[in-house]
Every structure is written in structure tokens, then in C-alpha cells.
Design an enzyme around this catalytic site. Sequence first.
Site, PDB file in Angstrom:
ATOM      1  N   TYR A 101       0.831  -1.210   0.000  1.00  0.00           N
ATOM      2  CA  TYR A 101       0.000   0.000   0.000  1.00  0.00           C
ATOM      3  C   TYR A 101       0.863   1.257   0.000  1.00  0.00           C
ATOM      4  CZ  TYR A 101      -3.617   3.314   1.483  1.00  0.00           C
ATOM      5  OH  TYR A 101      -4.480   4.379   1.553  1.00  0.00           O
ATOM      6  N   SER A 107       2.586   1.793  -3.314  1.00  0.00           N
ATOM      7  CA  SER A 107       1.669   2.242  -4.370  1.00  0.00           C
ATOM      8  C   SER A 107       1.343   3.719  -4.217  1.00  0.00           C
ATOM      9  CB  SER A 107       0.378   1.412  -4.339  1.00  0.00           C
ATOM     10  OG  SER A 107      -0.423   1.720  -3.204  1.00  0.00           O
ATOM     11  N   ILE A 161      -8.583   8.894   8.140  1.00  0.00           N
ATOM     12  CA  ILE A 161      -9.909   9.384   7.792  1.00  0.00           C
ATOM     13  C   ILE A 161     -10.931   8.288   8.095  1.00  0.00           C
ATOM     14  CG2 ILE A 161     -11.366  10.336   5.970  1.00  0.00           C
ATOM     15  CD1 ILE A 161      -8.993  12.122   6.472  1.00  0.00           C
TER      16      ILE A 161
END
Length: 264
Positions: free
Chosen positions: A142, A145, A175
Site C-alpha cells: 500500500y 503504491s 480518515i
Amino acid sequence: MGQGADAAKMLAREGYAVGLLDVSAEELQMVLEEIRREGGCCRSYVCDVSDREQVEDCVLELESRFGPVWVGACAAGILPVGGFTVETDETDWHRVIDVNLFGTVNVSRICARSMMRAKKGGRIVHWSSLNAVLTAPGYAPYAASKAAVEMFSRCFALEMAPYGITVNCIRPGSIETPMMFDMTGQDYMQEAKRIPLGRWGKPKDTTAVLKALLSREMDWITGTTITVDGGALACSGIPDLESIKLRMERRRNEGMNKKRNDRD
């Protein structure tokens, strides 16, 4: 579609004709209905953004209905359950890179072509992540990327500048979205304590940045990344904000006592 859904609803309220692309037909329908209830103009497409041909078909259909693209907002992203890099399956690596990086590349390139044909400029905004610069064990695919998305944004901004198309990146911290809610209540509270402003972010916090980047007043900003994290990056490396606060208060009190003693 957490942050992407909120962004789409904002765009519709601002008068844009919105095209929604997502792999989940159910989530698309929910957002579509909400936008239309508020009087917005919207179309939705079940689409895997990692598939260039699917994206191209959707954008061309949108262009035939609504005219040239002026905003390309690329918020698609997946975060697999973390594992140590030596244990992570190669398939997981490919899927994360395909969606997070190539999904962004596909949508950006195809939207940019529409903008270039129209010769009216445009705005392209990518979603990165705080994990691009501040990460943890188990996040390697992650984080890699999202770091790549940030560099792609900078490169693409240079190429699009002669056409009046700006390319910028939003870098969210923690978030409150469905992707993040595998946390227990204790982990959730602990994360909030780690953030200097004392709370998790909301999708509206990143949407506000998107709205600002679309304004005419922001047409000289391109190739940059805006961090939206409640101050988390600023305090990276500080293990305990409460102890820092107590230390600062102690020093302030010591300074005040010293001043009083000097006066006496």
C-alpha cells in the site's frame, strides 16, 4: 467509496455533471440515488479502474452525454490486511499496485485526453496517503503504491502544464471511512490521541481541499501534494503527545517561577 463518494456529492452540489466509477454496484447505486435526491446530475458505471479499456469506455460514454471532462478525481484505493513483506502473497502486491497506481494512471490519462481535445484546461486530483511518507510494518504494498502515485502526479503535472491542466495530490491521514474500520474501539481512541488536533479526519476534510483545488483562484498550483492529517506528519517520531504537553507545561511553570524569583 468513502472519500470518493463525499467528493462526488460535493461536485454534484457545485453543479458538475458527475460520473461515478466503482467495482461495487450496490455502493454506486447508493451514492447515485443520494445525488439525484439532491437534484444533482449523475451517471454511474460498474468499472474496475485497473482495466484501461473499461475506464476508456466509461469516460467516452460520459463525454458523449455531458461533454468534455474538466475534473478527474482519482480516489480509488484498496488496503489489504497487512502481513510482513516476506510473507505477502505476490497476488496481493499486484492487485494493490494495479488498483492504487494503475487505476490512478488510467483515469488520469483518459480524462486528460478529453481535456486536451477540448483545449479548455482542467483539473486532475489524485488521492495518496500519509502512508506514502510515514508508514508501519505490514503496509509495504500500500505504501509503495501511494508513494508512486505522488511521483506520478508530479511527472504528469509537468506534462499537462502546457495544456492548462493542473495535477495535484491529496495526502490524507487517518480518515473515518469503511476501509479503516477494522479497528477496535481501543485502537480507534489510541489513533485519535496520536493526532495533534485530537480527532480522526472526516471525508469532508479531504473534499474541502478538492473543492479549493478546483477554484479558478488555484490555477497556478500544480505538481504538489497537500497533506490532510490533523498534524500527524508534523509530530512523526514523537511517541506520546500527552507527555510532551506535560513537559511543556512544566517548563512554562518553571519559567514563570523563575521570573517571579528574579523580580523578588
